[in-house]
Scaffold this motif. Sequence first.
Motif, PDB file in Angstrom:
ATOM      1  N   LEU A 133      18.289  -6.820  -5.514  1.00  0.00           N
ATOM      2  CA  LEU A 133      18.278  -5.849  -6.338  1.00  0.00           C
ATOM      3  C   LEU A 133      16.999  -5.086  -6.415  1.00  0.00           C
ATOM      4  O   LEU A 133      16.905  -4.089  -6.737  1.00  0.00           O
ATOM      5  CB  LEU A 133      18.917  -6.304  -7.715  1.00  0.00           C
ATOM      6  CG  LEU A 133      20.479  -6.986  -7.583  1.00  0.00           C
ATOM      7  CD1 LEU A 133      20.744  -7.658  -8.846  1.00  0.00           C
ATOM      8  CD2 LEU A 133      21.316  -5.820  -7.025  1.00  0.00           C
ATOM      9  N   PHE A 134      15.917  -5.791  -6.796  1.00  0.00           N
ATOM     10  CA  PHE A 134      14.533  -5.195  -7.086  1.00  0.00           C
ATOM     11  C   PHE A 134      14.127  -4.522  -5.632  1.00  0.00           C
ATOM     12  O   PHE A 134      13.336  -3.529  -6.006  1.00  0.00           O
ATOM     13  CB  PHE A 134      13.494  -6.364  -7.402  1.00  0.00           C
ATOM     14  CG  PHE A 134      13.676  -6.610  -8.874  1.00  0.00           C
ATOM     15  CD1 PHE A 134      13.050  -5.561  -9.733  1.00  0.00           C
ATOM     16  CD2 PHE A 134      14.111  -7.659  -9.238  1.00  0.00           C
ATOM     17  CE1 PHE A 134      13.414  -5.741 -11.116  1.00  0.00           C
ATOM     18  CE2 PHE A 134      14.357  -7.742 -10.740  1.00  0.00           C
ATOM     19  CZ  PHE A 134      13.946  -7.040 -11.787  1.00  0.00           C
ATOM     20  N   GLY A 152       0.756  -1.293   0.217  1.00  0.00           N
ATOM     21  CA  GLY A 152       0.106   0.049  -0.039  1.00  0.00           C
ATOM     22  C   GLY A 152       0.840   1.190  -0.035  1.00  0.00           C
ATOM     23  O   GLY A 152       0.314   2.471  -0.068  1.00  0.00           O
ATOM     24  N   THR A 153       2.043   1.056  -0.020  1.00  0.00           N
ATOM     25  CA  THR A 153       2.998   2.297  -0.221  1.00  0.00           C
ATOM     26  C   THR A 153       3.741   2.359  -1.605  1.00  0.00           C
ATOM     27  O   THR A 153       3.730   1.414  -2.433  1.00  0.00           O
ATOM     28  CB  THR A 153       4.032   2.343   1.120  1.00  0.00           C
ATOM     29  OG1 THR A 153       5.126   1.212   0.720  1.00  0.00           O
ATOM     30  CG2 THR A 153       3.630   2.113   2.371  1.00  0.00           C
ATOM     31  N   ASP A 154       4.159   3.512  -1.961  1.00  0.00           N
ATOM     32  CA  ASP A 154       5.056   3.676  -3.035  1.00  0.00           C
ATOM     33  C   ASP A 154       6.232   2.887  -3.057  1.00  0.00           C
ATOM     34  O   ASP A 154       6.964   2.886  -3.903  1.00  0.00           O
ATOM     35  CB  ASP A 154       5.053   5.141  -3.177  1.00  0.00           C
ATOM     36  CG  ASP A 154       3.907   5.772  -3.647  1.00  0.00           C
ATOM     37  OD1 ASP A 154       2.869   5.171  -3.816  1.00  0.00           O
ATOM     38  OD2 ASP A 154       3.852   7.101  -3.338  1.00  0.00           O
ATOM     39  N   ASN A 155       6.753   2.551  -1.809  1.00  0.00           N
ATOM     40  CA  ASN A 155       8.190   1.921  -1.944  1.00  0.00           C
ATOM     41  C   ASN A 155       8.027   0.409  -1.956  1.00  0.00           C
ATOM     42  O   ASN A 155       9.248  -0.308  -2.081  1.00  0.00           O
ATOM     43  CB  ASN A 155       8.756   2.192  -0.557  1.00  0.00           C
ATOM     44  CG  ASN A 155       8.947   3.845  -0.234  1.00  0.00           C
ATOM     45  OD1 ASN A 155       9.056   4.328  -1.222  1.00  0.00           O
ATOM     46  ND2 ASN A 155       8.623   4.109   0.977  1.00  0.00           N
ATOM     47  N   ILE A 156       7.107  -0.189  -2.071  1.00  0.00           N
ATOM     48  CA  ILE A 156       6.821  -1.576  -2.627  1.00  0.00           C
ATOM     49  C   ILE A 156       7.309  -2.163  -3.878  1.00  0.00           C
ATOM     50  O   ILE A 156       6.923  -1.129  -4.689  1.00  0.00           O
ATOM     51  CB  ILE A 156       5.530  -1.979  -2.216  1.00  0.00           C
ATOM     52  CG1 ILE A 156       5.314  -3.513  -2.219  1.00  0.00           C
ATOM     53  CG2 ILE A 156       4.519  -1.692  -3.307  1.00  0.00           C
ATOM     54  CD1 ILE A 156       5.961  -4.421  -1.070  1.00  0.00           C
ATOM     55  N   ASN A 157       8.157  -2.979  -4.143  1.00  0.00           N
ATOM     56  CA  ASN A 157       8.460  -3.507  -5.414  1.00  0.00           C
ATOM     57  C   ASN A 157       7.882  -5.016  -5.232  1.00  0.00           C
ATOM     58  O   ASN A 157       8.399  -5.746  -4.709  1.00  0.00           O
ATOM     59  CB  ASN A 157       9.798  -3.522  -5.705  1.00  0.00           C
ATOM     60  CG  ASN A 157      10.123  -3.837  -6.977  1.00  0.00           C
ATOM     61  OD1 ASN A 157       9.864  -4.859  -7.541  1.00  0.00           O
ATOM     62  ND2 ASN A 157      11.097  -3.037  -7.389  1.00  0.00           N
ATOM     63  N   TRP A 158       6.785  -5.159  -6.155  1.00  0.00           N
ATOM     64  CA  TRP A 158       6.159  -6.484  -6.043  1.00  0.00           C
ATOM     65  C   TRP A 158       6.891  -7.577  -6.805  1.00  0.00           C
ATOM     66  O   TRP A 158       6.861  -8.789  -6.408  1.00  0.00           O
ATOM     67  CB  TRP A 158       4.633  -6.415  -6.422  1.00  0.00           C
ATOM     68  CG  TRP A 158       3.749  -5.785  -5.767  1.00  0.00           C
ATOM     69  CD1 TRP A 158       3.224  -4.420  -5.916  1.00  0.00           C
ATOM     70  CD2 TRP A 158       3.285  -6.252  -4.538  1.00  0.00           C
ATOM     71  NE1 TRP A 158       2.444  -4.287  -4.813  1.00  0.00           N
ATOM     72  CE2 TRP A 158       2.619  -5.214  -3.948  1.00  0.00           C
ATOM     73  CE3 TRP A 158       3.623  -7.453  -3.581  1.00  0.00           C
ATOM     74  CZ2 TRP A 158       1.975  -5.329  -2.716  1.00  0.00           C
ATOM     75  CZ3 TRP A 158       2.820  -7.580  -2.497  1.00  0.00           C
ATOM     76  CH2 TRP A 158       2.337  -6.345  -1.748  1.00  0.00           C
TER      77      TRP A 158
END
Length: 137
Positions: free
Chosen positions: A80-81, A36-42
């Motif tokens: 890395l992601f 739910g945040t902008d910092n997540i990388n699925w």
Amino acid sequence: MLNNYMKDKDVGFWFSASLVVFSLITAVVYAACYAGTDNINWISFALMLAAAVSGAVLIALKLYVYVPYVLAALIFLSLLFFVYGIYYYVSVVMVGIDLDHFEPQFIICAIMYILAVGASVANVFLRQIKKEVREDA
């Protein structure tokens, strides 16, 4: 039966099994902290989850020799992601634009990712199955 299954396993096997569980925990903690945040990388989450699942599947199929390499590759790609997803937040904190300190969830996830990568690289150098002892030697 269980005793026969465990008798030829070396320390690397137990390290691999522990790393499978730890990568699953890392994926869950990362998703719980940043969903739910902008910092997540699925993609990072999916790769860490794939490391846990593929490690468990390879162990179940008794392909022990491949487990450390698959875990190391997937966990490293996941790191890395993770860095790619979080670098803007880190730059904002470092420059002091909007934030002046790192949040606890960043510290926890970063430590877990670093531990997972370090453990997976170390696991590559550990023997998974004990060497067979020859009776005639």
